[in-house]
Design a protein around this motif. Structure first.
Motif, PDB file in Angstrom:
ATOM      1  N   PRO A 115     -20.057 -98.181  22.183  1.00 23.00           N
ATOM      2  CA  PRO A 115     -19.101 -97.314  22.502  1.00 23.00           C
ATOM      3  C   PRO A 115     -18.990 -96.501  23.743  1.00 23.00           C
ATOM      4  O   PRO A 115     -20.323 -97.064  24.689  1.00 23.00           O
ATOM      5  CB  PRO A 115     -19.883 -95.922  21.443  1.00 23.00           C
ATOM      6  CG  PRO A 115     -21.310 -96.571  21.512  1.00 23.00           C
ATOM      7  CD  PRO A 115     -21.505 -98.022  21.705  1.00 23.00           C
ATOM      8  N   ALA A 143     -19.532 -87.957  17.788  1.00 26.52           N
ATOM      9  CA  ALA A 143     -19.626 -89.620  17.286  1.00 26.52           C
ATOM     10  C   ALA A 143     -19.643 -89.862  15.943  1.00 26.52           C
ATOM     11  O   ALA A 143     -18.498 -91.263  16.149  1.00 26.52           O
ATOM     12  CB  ALA A 143     -21.030 -90.451  18.170  1.00 26.52           C
ATOM     13  N   LEU A 146     -15.733 -91.561  14.970  1.00 30.49           N
ATOM     14  CA  LEU A 146     -15.281 -92.887  15.264  1.00 30.49           C
ATOM     15  C   LEU A 146     -16.183 -93.656  14.005  1.00 30.49           C
ATOM     16  O   LEU A 146     -15.711 -94.880  13.956  1.00 30.49           O
ATOM     17  CB  LEU A 146     -16.810 -93.551  16.306  1.00 30.49           C
ATOM     18  CG  LEU A 146     -16.080 -92.957  17.690  1.00 30.49           C
ATOM     19  CD1 LEU A 146     -17.736 -93.669  18.730  1.00 30.49           C
ATOM     20  CD2 LEU A 146     -15.185 -93.009  17.979  1.00 30.49           C
ATOM     21  N   ASP A 147     -16.214 -93.080  13.043  1.00 31.60           N
ATOM     22  CA  ASP A 147     -16.690 -94.045  11.398  1.00 31.60           C
ATOM     23  C   ASP A 147     -15.379 -94.456  11.388  1.00 31.60           C
ATOM     24  O   ASP A 147     -14.663 -95.564  10.786  1.00 31.60           O
ATOM     25  CB  ASP A 147     -17.038 -93.027  10.948  1.00 31.60           C
ATOM     26  CG  ASP A 147     -19.220 -93.419  11.056  1.00 31.60           C
ATOM     27  OD1 ASP A 147     -19.600 -93.933  11.737  1.00 31.60           O
ATOM     28  OD2 ASP A 147     -19.406 -92.142   9.797  1.00 31.60           O
ATOM     29  N   HIS A 149     -12.245 -93.727  13.021  1.00 32.16           N
ATOM     30  CA  HIS A 149     -11.456 -93.113  14.294  1.00 32.16           C
ATOM     31  C   HIS A 149     -11.764 -94.560  15.079  1.00 32.16           C
ATOM     32  O   HIS A 149     -12.710 -94.384  15.840  1.00 32.16           O
ATOM     33  CB  HIS A 149     -11.007 -91.824  14.575  1.00 32.16           C
ATOM     34  CG  HIS A 149     -10.406 -90.735  13.805  1.00 32.16           C
ATOM     35  ND1 HIS A 149      -9.040 -90.823  13.327  1.00 32.16           N
ATOM     36  CD2 HIS A 149     -10.972 -90.101  13.338  1.00 32.16           C
ATOM     37  CE1 HIS A 149      -8.753 -90.430  12.145  1.00 32.16           C
ATOM     38  NE2 HIS A 149     -10.577 -90.026  12.254  1.00 32.16           N
ATOM     39  N   ARG A 150     -10.827 -95.192  15.835  1.00 29.36           N
ATOM     40  CA  ARG A 150     -10.764 -95.707  16.715  1.00 29.36           C
ATOM     41  C   ARG A 150     -10.740 -95.014  18.086  1.00 29.36           C
ATOM     42  O   ARG A 150     -12.240 -96.012  18.828  1.00 29.36           O
ATOM     43  CB  ARG A 150      -9.864 -96.985  16.630  1.00 29.36           C
ATOM     44  CG  ARG A 150      -9.483 -97.739  16.234  1.00 29.36           C
ATOM     45  CD  ARG A 150      -8.203 -98.842  15.894  1.00 29.36           C
ATOM     46  NE  ARG A 150      -7.664 -99.091  17.354  1.00 29.36           N
ATOM     47  CZ  ARG A 150      -7.965 -99.873  18.235  1.00 29.36           C
ATOM     48  NH1 ARG A 150      -8.880-100.994  17.082  1.00 29.36           N
ATOM     49  NH2 ARG A 150      -8.154-100.733  19.551  1.00 29.36           N
ATOM     50  N   HIS A 151     -10.045 -94.315  18.411  1.00 26.72           N
ATOM     51  CA  HIS A 151     -11.222 -92.987  19.440  1.00 26.72           C
ATOM     52  C   HIS A 151     -10.468 -92.227  18.937  1.00 26.72           C
ATOM     53  O   HIS A 151      -9.360 -91.306  18.479  1.00 26.72           O
ATOM     54  CB  HIS A 151      -9.701 -93.662  20.431  1.00 26.72           C
ATOM     55  CG  HIS A 151      -8.409 -94.752  20.047  1.00 26.72           C
ATOM     56  ND1 HIS A 151      -7.346 -94.167  19.014  1.00 26.72           N
ATOM     57  CD2 HIS A 151      -8.455 -95.860  20.383  1.00 26.72           C
ATOM     58  CE1 HIS A 151      -6.201 -95.022  19.024  1.00 26.72           C
ATOM     59  NE2 HIS A 151      -7.375 -96.190  19.600  1.00 26.72           N
ATOM     60  N   ILE A 152     -11.248 -91.443  19.819  1.00 30.36           N
ATOM     61  CA  ILE A 152     -11.158 -89.783  19.778  1.00 30.36           C
ATOM     62  C   ILE A 152     -10.808 -89.548  21.232  1.00 30.36           C
ATOM     63  O   ILE A 152     -11.675 -89.298  22.412  1.00 30.36           O
ATOM     64  CB  ILE A 152     -12.796 -89.016  19.571  1.00 30.36           C
ATOM     65  CG1 ILE A 152     -12.620 -89.518  17.947  1.00 30.36           C
ATOM     66  CG2 ILE A 152     -12.534 -88.154  19.175  1.00 30.36           C
ATOM     67  CD1 ILE A 152     -13.955 -89.456  17.494  1.00 30.36           C
ATOM     68  N   MET A 186     -12.919 -91.470  23.685  1.00 27.56           N
ATOM     69  CA  MET A 186     -14.147 -92.231  23.233  1.00 27.56           C
ATOM     70  C   MET A 186     -14.160 -93.338  22.533  1.00 27.56           C
ATOM     71  O   MET A 186     -12.700 -92.980  21.513  1.00 27.56           O
ATOM     72  CB  MET A 186     -15.406 -90.766  22.616  1.00 27.56           C
ATOM     73  CG  MET A 186     -16.371 -91.673  22.239  1.00 27.56           C
ATOM     74  SD  MET A 186     -17.358 -90.829  21.378  1.00 27.56           S
ATOM     75  CE  MET A 186     -16.307 -89.414  20.195  1.00 27.56           C
ATOM     76  N   LEU A 187     -14.449 -94.604  22.633  1.00 25.62           N
ATOM     77  CA  LEU A 187     -13.830 -95.855  22.190  1.00 25.62           C
ATOM     78  C   LEU A 187     -15.470 -96.039  20.733  1.00 25.62           C
ATOM     79  O   LEU A 187     -16.444 -96.182  21.303  1.00 25.62           O
ATOM     80  CB  LEU A 187     -13.474 -96.276  23.819  1.00 25.62           C
ATOM     81  CG  LEU A 187     -12.155 -96.378  24.114  1.00 25.62           C
ATOM     82  CD1 LEU A 187     -12.287 -97.282  24.972  1.00 25.62           C
ATOM     83  CD2 LEU A 187     -10.978 -96.586  23.098  1.00 25.62           C
ATOM     84  N   ARG A 188     -14.343 -96.710  19.658  1.00 24.12           N
ATOM     85  CA  ARG A 188     -15.407 -96.890  19.012  1.00 24.12           C
ATOM     86  C   ARG A 188     -15.760 -98.953  19.865  1.00 24.12           C
ATOM     87  O   ARG A 188     -14.922 -99.135  20.183  1.00 24.12           O
ATOM     88  CB  ARG A 188     -14.597 -97.302  17.556  1.00 24.12           C
ATOM     89  CG  ARG A 188     -15.528 -97.991  16.856  1.00 24.12           C
ATOM     90  CD  ARG A 188     -14.461 -98.701  15.356  1.00 24.12           C
ATOM     91  NE  ARG A 188     -13.738 -97.705  14.609  1.00 24.12           N
ATOM     92  CZ  ARG A 188     -13.221 -97.704  13.729  1.00 24.12           C
ATOM     93  NH1 ARG A 188     -12.758 -98.781  13.593  1.00 24.12           N
ATOM     94  NH2 ARG A 188     -12.424 -96.500  12.953  1.00 24.12           N
TER      95      ARG A 188
END
Length: 268
Positions: A115, A143, A146-147, A149-152, A186-188
């Motif tokens: 991540p 966090a 991210l389960d 969503h690809r990005h937040i 924030m990226l998966r």
């Protein structure tokens, strides 16, 4: 969790500017005009770099992207300014599609497929010295999203607009959602899009967006060459001089020293 910040220092990309130019040569001439570059260097030295230098969490990368056509004397000046900041990496790129070049630059410093947290600063903006630490802590708290969503987006949306000058700093407090200086992505793991793949004002329509409105975390530099201020109908911003208490707040919050500002901008 890796943290990467991006700063474009007068990079002559294709696209990425609200100001239009008839040719790439015209854009380069505009970006490298002596008066404009001098202002950018002074803002960067007085606002952006002090806030990066003083981050309480030093575990991050701050990537500065320049054009490979930046004159050697200006590149040497930039390198001299950042030589004591180990988090800084400078990359020189030829002109190219703006978002594609920035995506490749950011991904070139990613550390594996874990991540990743990414933010962007213009070369006249700043963040609070707690920004990286607060960003990393907020990411740990959310966090689990991210389960699904690809990005937040993580949005620290309180701070100041400020303008430095020979008399010190003029400023006004703001609360502005989705402004770039306080916004992070924030990226998966394994997702290779970047913070530069999204228009900042549209992130709330593209992904879950979590706001943190309580502390002063961002600072937007105000100057004659703000790209966002060149269009028609832009409202003026009313700034007032910082008093002694305000100057101390800027020192404590952003590591911005009004005395240093006065010295730098008194040089003519």
């Amino acid at each position: 969790m890796q943290v990467i910040g991006l700063c474009r220092f007068s990079y002559p990309g294709i696209g990425g500017f609200q100001i239009e130019h008839d040719s790439l040569e015209d854009r380069i001439a505009f970006l490298y005009a002596p008066q404009r570059l001098e202002e950018r260097f002074r803002f960067f030295e007085c606002f952006t770099l002090p806030s990066i230098r003083a981050q309480l969490d030093p575990d991050f990368t701050f990537l500065i992207v320049i054009g490979d056509s930046l004159p050697p004397e200006h590149r040497a000046r930039l390198q001299a300014l950042v030589q004591d900041v180990p988090q800084v990496q400078i990359q020189a790129h030829p002109p190219g599609p703006h978002r594609d070049v920035m995506k490749a630059a950011i991904n070139s410093v990613r550390d594996g497929d874990g991540p990743c947290l990414q933010f962007r600063l213009d070369d006249d903006d700043a963040v609070a010295v707690t920004f990286v630490a607060r960003l990393r802590a907020a990411a740990r708290q959310v966090a689990g999203l991210l389960d699904d969503h690809r990005h937040i987006a993580l949005d620290f949306n309180r701070g100041f607009i400020a303008r430095p000058g020979p008399n010190g700093i003029d400023a006004t407090a703001i609360h502005k959602p989705l402004w770039t200086a306080g916004l992070a992505l924030m990226l998966r793991p394994g997702v290779n899009v970047t913070v530069m793949n999204f228009a900042h004002h549209a992130m709330g329509r593209k992904m879950p967006t979590i706001s943190f409105p309580t502390d002063n975390m961002m600072l937007r530099g105000h100057n004659d060459y703000n790209d966002s201020r060149q269009g028609d109908g832009v409202k003026p911003v009313r700034l007032t001089p910082l008093d002694a208490e305000g100057e101390q707040l800027f020192r404590d919050t952003y590591n911005i020293d009004a005395d240093h500002v006065r010295r730098v901008f008194a040089q003519g």
